[in-house]
Design an enzyme around this catalytic site. Structure first.
Site, short mmCIF file in Angstrom:
data_model
loop_
_atom_site.label_atom_id
_atom_site.label_comp_id
_atom_site.label_asym_id
_atom_site.label_seq_id
_atom_site.Cartn_x
_atom_site.Cartn_y
_atom_site.Cartn_z
N HIS A 109 47.80 18.83 -6.10
CA HIS A 109 48.75 19.75 -5.45
C HIS A 109 48.76 19.47 -3.96
O HIS A 109 47.70 19.21 -3.36
CB HIS A 109 48.32 21.20 -5.72
N ASN A 110 49.95 19.49 -3.35
CA ASN A 110 50.06 19.21 -1.90
C ASN A 110 49.22 17.98 -1.53
O ASN A 110 48.39 18.01 -0.62
CB ASN A 110 49.57 20.42 -1.08
N SER A 162 57.35 24.77 -14.24
CA SER A 162 56.17 24.99 -13.39
C SER A 162 55.84 26.48 -13.34
O SER A 162 56.74 27.32 -13.34
CB SER A 162 56.42 24.47 -11.97
N HIS A 195 54.05 20.67 4.68
CA HIS A 195 54.11 21.98 4.04
C HIS A 195 55.07 22.84 4.85
O HIS A 195 54.72 23.31 5.93
CB HIS A 195 52.71 22.60 3.98
N ASP A 212 56.31 17.27 -0.75
CA ASP A 212 57.23 18.29 -0.24
C ASP A 212 58.14 17.62 0.77
O ASP A 212 57.69 17.23 1.84
CB ASP A 212 56.46 19.43 0.45
N GLU A 225 0.84 -1.21 0.00
CA GLU A 225 0.00 0.00 0.00
C GLU A 225 0.87 1.26 0.00
O GLU A 225 0.56 2.24 -0.69
CB GLU A 225 -0.93 0.00 1.22
N GLU A 247 59.12 18.15 -4.52
CA GLU A 247 59.55 19.47 -4.08
C GLU A 247 60.61 19.20 -3.00
O GLU A 247 60.31 18.84 -1.87
CB GLU A 247 58.37 20.27 -3.51
N GLU A 256 52.08 15.13 -5.58
CA GLU A 256 53.19 15.98 -5.15
C GLU A 256 53.64 15.61 -3.74
O GLU A 256 52.83 15.29 -2.87
CB GLU A 256 52.75 17.45 -5.17
#
Length: 792
Positions: free
Chosen positions: A341-342, A556, A386, A373, A230, A420, A371
């Protein structure tokens, strides 16, 4: 609602007004076969030891850190979709999550959290639930290896079952979920008050008299409540697709079904199918028509027609372009490459958390350039974070291990590891050692075939399942192969981004990140030798590049410098990118890890446009949209005019190119289906509008909106037509956005879907919406009609 109720709902597939007419339509024998099929499915579930164990429930430890380990009782709910858990000491407090939100199950110590307690709990008792989108993982430790295996295998079975569901099955499951939410007293019945509350939860603001009329019609037992079939009948009356019915009846000879010729007419005239139409029509009937009687007549009922239009073949995205379809034998510089990135960051770049999970998520989304670092770390071990910020730190060797494990889960094509480098020579040697030992044959350390190359290799065959290091190199590739090595003192260790380059028109706040002076640091020969086809070099000018640059050199650019080059010498930038690779990365001023518009860079042929994958928004929608084609492999072949060095394409003046053929795009936004709520306040219902955005060369940038519909997120109808001119269709992306209109403040985001213009299927199409995180939100969709015509 029990699992049996949900399975019954799966078979109630009719828009007829009563259950009895449904039985008449199907015929007794057909209905009996459905019941037998239902019983078989239930028998399989009941016979599965893993699912039975999950139904009973298990006490496991939920792990958040080395010091946070709490016992929780976990149990699979009867719907086979929800996992419920509670603390043994928390009284009635509990939490739930949907199996549909789980992307994968990882066995053993495959998360940083579980690695941190590896000495305490063996790997065969540990597993990790990975959720879709940006939600954090759930790390669990079972009391025994057998219990861990029951949950690991059980959840994987449920995930597989969900992934194999069609649109109709997903809709049925969605109905089950809503029934459970509205059935407050859990008696398997819904009175009218519960139904009214349900309508508000489902984004429907319905007149009470009309709602009561539908409720009464559905209440066949006249009990004052809706049960099982139903409720399904009520839902089907509520969701009558008049928009699709109108199209169906326009082509139906008798208004009841589409005979083979009717369906062929529809496919030719509306969906613009040309070749093999009869074969295709028969295939659609076989695949989507639920009635055996209709199949025998080579006909399609309305149910089958709706199922076809809701399927992948009825989607706006051409299914032929979902799979790998492009030429993958071109040089690397001829492709757009999905790039992060990062990659180690899960949040912002000032105080955010660094984690190998960032690499796993990016790689599983098809990212092909990540990437790292690298900085000197404790005990001679390089670390990743970072620099000069408060972000947390992880070990370089852990990043390399994850890269080795996940690089080729989503795609077989090469991964570029962009380094990096801020490390001392000693720790650079350690980096090279980790890369060589952990990655083994996956790391490309010498040119293919051992010969001096004359151009970049292609992603296919020789570079499949290879990892390429992007970084500084002591000498040129030719000199290195001939044994001539430059003085390592002459090499700059870091790339442009490593110097925290200040954007031309901005001044950096020294408190955010200190400026690192370019210095003639020593470069480790061991690390230098790991760089082959992606040698990082400083960019001087396009003229200098044309005369002196080598095909294996890569430069870059900050986003602002890239834009400046595009404005001042767009066609030169395109030619530069036809010969060698370029990488564009976000401004250092984006401390919140926001993103720039990648479309500007793709317009100039830049291949490696690096975005913060952890940050949702229109920029990541565009990235996901571009790379949603070609098998999600992370490589998209650039248009011919961007690969040919004999042509001059200027993104600022596209009409000057050879073969310029603009197109007209017409989108009639017809209706929406089951749009999600954006405001959790009780009784709040959205006022949806649809915006269509064109992202491409500057001449193509455009957006138009429908009007908004008051208080209806359930089945709004617009019938608004939006018109666009597309000058460079090969570069254009089309983004459909649904928002909740607000006249006093910014509209709230509801859902979106982005796809390349060249992947659009014309005709009547459904658009299955995605959340802000890019995950699906079934059964939310838009129904549109699309036409593309030539202008000259």
């Amino acid at each position: 609602m029990t699992i049996i109720d949900c399975k019954y709902e799966h078979f109630l597939r009719s828009d007829t007004k009563t259950v009895s007419s449904l039985l008449e339509l199907l015929g007794g024998s057909y209905w009996e076969s459905l019941i037998k099929g239902l019983n078989y499915i239930l028998f399989c579930i009941q016979a599965d030891d893993d699912l039975k164990s999950m139904f009973v429930g298990t006490v496991m430890r939920k792990i958040k850190s080395r010091t946070w380990k709490k016992q929780r009782y976990f149990r699979l709910q009867e719907d086979c979709m929800t996992i419920w858990y509670k603390s043994k000491k928390a009284g009635n407090a509990h939490s739930t999550f949907s199996v549909g939100d789980v992307e994968a199950v990882r066995e053993g110590h495959q998360s940083e959290v579980l690695l941190s307690i590896a000495d305490e709990f063996p790997p065969d008792r540990c597993f990790t639930l990975v959720f879709r989108g940006r939600r954090g993982n759930l790390d669990l430790v079972a009391e025994s290896a057998a219990e861990a295996q029951s949950w690991i295998k059980g959840i994987r079975k449920l995930i597989d079952n969900l992934e194999n569901m069609g649109q109709r099955e997903k809709l049925d499951q969605w109905i089950c979920d809503w029934f459970k939410k509205a059935d407050k007293n859990r008696d398997g019945q819904m009175n009218f008050k519960e139904v009214r509350n349900l309508l508000k939860m489902m984004n429907v603001d319905m007149n009470e008299h009309h709602a009561l009329r539908l409720f009464t019609m559905a209440d066949k037992s006249q009990s004052g409540t809706l049960e099982d079939d139903e409720f399904v009948l009520f839902y089907k009356m509520l969701t009558q697709r008049e928009d699709v019915l109108r199209v169906f009846q326009e082509y139906s000879s008798d208004g009841q079904k589409l005979m083979l010729q009717d369906l062929k007419d529809f496919l030719r005239e509306e969906q613009l199918h040309e070749d093999g139409v009869q074969q295709y029509a028969l295939k659609l009937i076989e695949r989507y028509e639920p009635s055996d009687t209709a199949k025998m007549l080579q006909a399609m009922t309305f149910d089958g027609f709706l199922m076809y239009l809701s399927s992948s073949e009825g989607s706006i995205f051409n299914p032929n372009m979902v799979d790998l379809y492009q030429d993958m034998t071109q040089p690397l510089c001829h492709y757009f490459i999905s790039s992060s990135h990062n990659t180690y960051l899960l949040e912002d770049q000032i105080r955010g958390h660094s984690s190998v999970e960032g690499y796993i998520r990016a790689l599983k989304r098809g990212c092909r350039c990540v990437e790292v670092d690298c900085w000197d770390g404790p005990n001679g071990e390089p670390i990743v974070y970072h620099g000069h910020t408060f972000t947390s730190k992880i070990f370089f060797k852990d990043v390399v291990t994850v890269l080795g494990n996940y690089a080729f889960k989503a795609s077989q094509y090469p991964v570029i590891l962009s380094i990096e480098n801020h490390c001392s020579v000693e720790q650079q040697k350690v980096m090279a050692q980790h890369l060589t030992q952990i990655l083994g044959d996956k790391l490309l350390k010498s040119p293919l075939d051992g010969k001096i190359p004359i151009g970049l290799p292609s992603p296919e065959v020789s570079l499949e399942r290879k990892i390429l290091l992007k970084g500084k190199k002591i000498c040129g590739l030719e000199n290195c192969m001939n044994g001539v090595v430059d003085d390592p003192l002459m090499g700059e260790v870091s790339d442009e981004e490593d110097t925290a380059e200040i954007d031309d028109d901005h001044h950096r706040n020294d408190s955010i990140r200190h400026r690192v002076k370019k210095s003639k640091q020593r470069l480790s020969k061991e690390l230098s030798d790991c760089v082959v086809y992606c040698k990082s070099v400083h960019f001087s000018s396009f003229k200098h590049s044309q005369i002196h640059s080598k095909f294996y050199e890569i430069s870059s650019f900050t986003e602002s410098k890239a834009r400046k080059h595009i404005r001042e010498a767009g066609s030169e930038f395109v030619l530069h990118n036809a010969r060698q690779l370029s990488r564009v990365y976000p401004s250092g001023l984006r401390t919140d890890s926001s993103n720039f518009n990648p479309q500007d860079m793709w317009n100039a042929g830049c291949q490696i446009v690096a975005l913060n994958f952890q940050t949702a928004g229109v920029e990541m929608d565009l990235n996901d949209g571009l790379f949603s084609q070609n098998g999600h492999c992370g490589y998209i072949l650039k248009p011919t005019f961007m690969r040919n060095t004999d042509e001059r394409f200027d993104p600022e003046n596209p009409q000057n190119r050879d073969g310029y053929k603009p197109l007209s795009l017409s989108v009639q936004v017809i209706s929406g289906q089951q749009l999600p709520k954006v405001n959790i306040k009780e009784g709040s219902i959205i006022d949806p509008l649809v915006r269509v955005e064109i992202h491409g060369v500057p001449l193509d940038q455009a957006k138009q909106e429908t009007r908004y519909i008051d208080n209806n997120g359930f089945n709004p109808v617009w019938h608004d037509t939006l018109q666009f001119t597309i000058h460079v269709p090969e570069l254009a992306l089309v983004r459909f956005v649904v928002e909740d209109y607000d006249k006093t403040s910014k509209n709230d985001f509801v859902g979106q879907f982005t796809l390349p213009f060249i992947c659009i299927q014309p005709g009547y199409r459904h658009i299955h919406l995605l959340s802000k995180d890019g995950t699906s939100i079934p059964p939310s969709s838009l129904f549109v009609h699309v036409r593309i015509t030539k202008l000259m």
